[in-house]
Design an enzyme around this catalytic site. Sequence first.
Site, PDB file in Angstrom:
ATOM      1  NE  ARG A 125      25.966  29.771  34.204  1.00 45.68           N
ATOM      2  CZ  ARG A 125      26.607  30.825  33.763  1.00 45.68           C
ATOM      3  NH1 ARG A 125      26.048  32.110  33.659  1.00 45.68           N
ATOM      4  NH2 ARG A 125      27.784  30.864  33.928  1.00 45.68           N
ATOM      5  CE  LYS A 131      26.799  28.874  37.606  1.00 47.89           C
ATOM      6  NZ  LYS A 131      27.842  27.567  37.447  1.00 47.89           N
ATOM      7  CG  HIS A 186      23.963  22.691  31.077  1.00 50.53           C
ATOM      8  ND1 HIS A 186      24.007  24.284  31.589  1.00 50.53           N
ATOM      9  CD2 HIS A 186      25.136  22.725  31.306  1.00 50.53           C
ATOM     10  CE1 HIS A 186      25.152  24.943  31.750  1.00 50.53           C
ATOM     11  NE2 HIS A 186      26.008  24.066  31.550  1.00 50.53           N
ATOM     12  NE  ARG A 244      26.003  28.178  29.850  1.00 52.90           N
ATOM     13  CZ  ARG A 244      26.490  29.142  30.104  1.00 52.90           C
ATOM     14  NH1 ARG A 244      25.779  30.292  29.519  1.00 52.90           N
ATOM     15  NH2 ARG A 244      27.455  29.439  30.993  1.00 52.90           N
ATOM     16  CG  HIS A 262      32.205  30.560  31.017  1.00 54.02           C
ATOM     17  ND1 HIS A 262      32.708  30.112  29.852  1.00 54.02           N
ATOM     18  CD2 HIS A 262      31.207  30.063  31.457  1.00 54.02           C
ATOM     19  CE1 HIS A 262      31.812  28.885  29.511  1.00 54.02           C
ATOM     20  NE2 HIS A 262      30.987  28.927  30.567  1.00 54.02           N
ATOM     21  CE1 TYR A 292      30.670  24.414  25.284  1.00 55.89           C
ATOM     22  CE2 TYR A 292      31.752  26.572  26.625  1.00 55.89           C
ATOM     23  CZ  TYR A 292      30.734  25.529  26.652  1.00 55.89           C
ATOM     24  OH  TYR A 292      29.785  25.458  27.440  1.00 55.89           O
TER      25      TYR A 292
END
Length: 302
Positions: free
Chosen positions: A156, A179, A247, A250, A273, A282
């Site tokens: 990211r 994150k 983004h 990515r 994730h 995806y």
Amino acid sequence: MTGSLHTRADLLEAWHSHLAQGRRRSPHTVRAYVATAARLLDALQLQDWPAIARLDAADLRRQLAARRADGLGNVSAARELSALKAFLAFARDQSGQPNPAPPRLRGPRIKKGLPRPVTPDEAVHLMETVSDLASDDWIGARNRAVLLLLYGAGLRIAEALSLTAAALPLGETLVVTGKGGKQRMVPLLPIVRAGVADYVGKCPWPLEKTAPLFRGAKGGPLSQGLVQKAMARARIVLGLPATATPHALRHSFATHLLGAGADLRSLQELLGHASLGSTQIYTRVDAATLLDVYRSAHPREQ
């Protein structure tokens, strides 16, 4: 901390500290969640944790209705509801009282759009163009290095810009903090390592171990906005759509790996994730790409 914080500022400061330090949320998320809490406190004139903890679904519904009347869209309303629920959960922890059941309230249904990846050739041209358009050679090398980390390693943009010089010299893998403070290991291609080394060799600022790796023109931390502007200029020159953002690189990393045979579990680890559901989008991206190829190449479509 118990239920007797008496000022609006005290409540918001505690909430801010919990998000930024306790949960390690991004600055953008912290600002949005604190703003949501501030609107709730102002609307209901609340000044202590127990009163906030006693709010129910009807209170939240009224707050959201008022926001929707101001023109809040579905996506923003869903985020606002998530912020409100998190704030109430925090208030229950702070109140020192038996926790009431959390309000049960569903947010608006959000139709998930497919990410728009760029092609491998477009990704290469974007990185070359951001370098060529830069005002200084070292800034061009810096911009290219950042984009290489996004497309070549799936970072990211916030993850790339949070790297410090302690990561140098780059090896075959890099530990990335994503994150929620979750760490993952990503492999680095030789071209990515070479791009970062090129920037490091040209950077005019001393790169102390604890300092940000990527610097702005005056030596401070590089901002996301500058990277986004550099890519916007490049995509205009190349005639690419507005969806060609940092983004999107990515997204392209993930889509191209999946198309080359990567399995979803491995892709989930590489992207950081939390759930496989976030990665499964995806598969739809790849299917959409295949459909575009089919429509452009099949004789019956001509």
